[in-house]
Design a protein around this motif. Structure first.
Motif, PDB file in Angstrom:
ATOM      1  N   VAL A 292       0.871  -1.176   0.000  1.00 43.27           N
ATOM      2  CA  VAL A 292       0.000   0.000   0.000  1.00 43.27           C
ATOM      3  C   VAL A 292       0.900   1.216   0.000  1.00 43.27           C
ATOM      4  CG1 VAL A 292      -1.747   1.296   1.283  1.00 43.27           C
ATOM      5  CG2 VAL A 292      -1.783  -1.213   1.315  1.00 43.27           C
ATOM      6  N   ARG A 293       0.580   2.179  -0.863  1.00 41.26           N
ATOM      7  CA  ARG A 293       1.330   3.439  -0.853  1.00 41.26           C
ATOM      8  C   ARG A 293       0.350   4.590  -1.008  1.00 41.26           C
ATOM      9  NH1 ARG A 293       4.249   3.595  -6.774  1.00 41.26           N
ATOM     10  NH2 ARG A 293       2.333   3.563  -7.977  1.00 41.26           N
ATOM     11  N   LEU A 294       0.646   5.670  -0.307  1.00 38.89           N
ATOM     12  CA  LEU A 294      -0.173   6.866  -0.445  1.00 38.89           C
ATOM     13  C   LEU A 294       0.121   7.524  -1.775  1.00 38.89           C
ATOM     14  CD1 LEU A 294       0.090   8.491   3.100  1.00 38.89           C
ATOM     15  CD2 LEU A 294      -1.861   7.275   2.105  1.00 38.89           C
ATOM     16  N   LEU A 295      -0.915   7.992  -2.431  1.00 39.54           N
ATOM     17  CA  LEU A 295      -0.737   8.764  -3.656  1.00 39.54           C
ATOM     18  C   LEU A 295      -0.536  10.218  -3.267  1.00 39.54           C
ATOM     19  CD1 LEU A 295      -3.403   7.102  -5.969  1.00 39.54           C
ATOM     20  CD2 LEU A 295      -0.944   6.684  -5.863  1.00 39.54           C
ATOM     21  N   LYS A 296       0.125  10.956  -4.111  1.00 35.20           N
ATOM     22  CA  LYS A 296       0.456  12.345  -3.792  1.00 35.20           C
ATOM     23  C   LYS A 296      -0.775  13.245  -3.718  1.00 35.20           C
ATOM     24  CE  LYS A 296       5.093  12.317  -5.866  1.00 35.20           C
ATOM     25  NZ  LYS A 296       5.745  11.356  -5.276  1.00 35.20           N
ATOM     26  N   GLU A 297      -1.815  12.893  -4.436  1.00 37.56           N
ATOM     27  CA  GLU A 297      -2.995  13.754  -4.484  1.00 37.56           C
ATOM     28  C   GLU A 297      -4.257  12.978  -4.135  1.00 37.56           C
ATOM     29  OE1 GLU A 297      -3.196  15.468  -8.369  1.00 37.56           O
ATOM     30  OE2 GLU A 297      -1.169  16.261  -8.264  1.00 37.56           O
ATOM     31  N   GLY A 298      -5.212  13.683  -3.548  1.00 39.97           N
ATOM     32  CA  GLY A 298      -6.560  13.158  -3.418  1.00 39.97           C
ATOM     33  C   GLY A 298      -6.866  12.275  -2.226  1.00 39.97           C
TER      34      GLY A 298
END
Length: 187
Positions: A92-98
């Motif tokens: 799992v990785r956080l996306l930069k936006e949203g």
């Protein structure tokens, strides 16, 4: 008291399955990531070229798709065991936006499939995304990965607009993570 941030992602145990965060740069993780890639690459090469992948192709693909972003503070790599045996993984990785997290490298070893682990692993990945602060989970996959697409549909994932590009990106799915049951994203 230490000021170093800690990942609080809890281990999830659903007997006989156990899923817990694991360092992505560990040899166990590297083994699972290689098995994942061989599995999906072989399916692609067999479908489109009538052959299995070569070791050179696997090495090239591993270099092209690093997994170092599946580590704290903006990601997590989960390893699943079934009855004490290494069984699968998910990142799992956080996306930069949203406010979204992306599910990556979801894999259950072939000898462990059909035993309920994929749902346990997916639930652990969703819990990890919530812990990272994400309000929704998104993923991209291929049309030929029908079992994976069926799993995601059973767990409330729906079509969403494309959020990334790539030679193997054919289907984009998402799910709201506001509560443990989740609510599908509007397509």
């Amino acid at each position: 008291m230490s000021s170093t941030p800690r990942t609080r992602t809890p281990a999830l145990t659903t007997a006989p399955w156990a899923v817990a965060p694991h360092p992505v740069d560990d040899p166990v993780s590297a083994r699972l990531l290689r098995e994942y890639l061989v599995d999906v690459a072989d399916r692609w090469y067999e479908l489109y070229e009538g052959r299995s992948s070569t070791p050179e192709e696997i090495e090239r693909h591993l270099a092209e798709m690093p997994s170092d972003d599946l580590a704290p503070p903006h990601g997590v790599f989960l390893v699943a065991h079934r009855a004490g045996e290494l069984a699968g993984c998910a990142g799992v990785r956080l996306l930069k936006e949203g406010g979204a997290a992306e599910l990556k490298r979801m894999f259950v070893r072939p000898d462990q499939r059909g035993l309920g682990g994929a749902g346990v692993l997916l639930a652990a990945a969703e819990a990890a995304a919530r812990e990272l602060g994400a309000g929704r989970m998104v993923l991209e996959t291929r049309l030929d990965l029908t079992e994976a697409r069926a799993l995601y549909a059973r767990h409330g994932y729906v079509d969403v607009p494309p959020f990334c590009e790539g030679p193997y990106s054919e289907v984009w799915l998402g799910k709201e993570l506001g509560d443990p049951l989740g609510t599908p994203l509007a397509g």
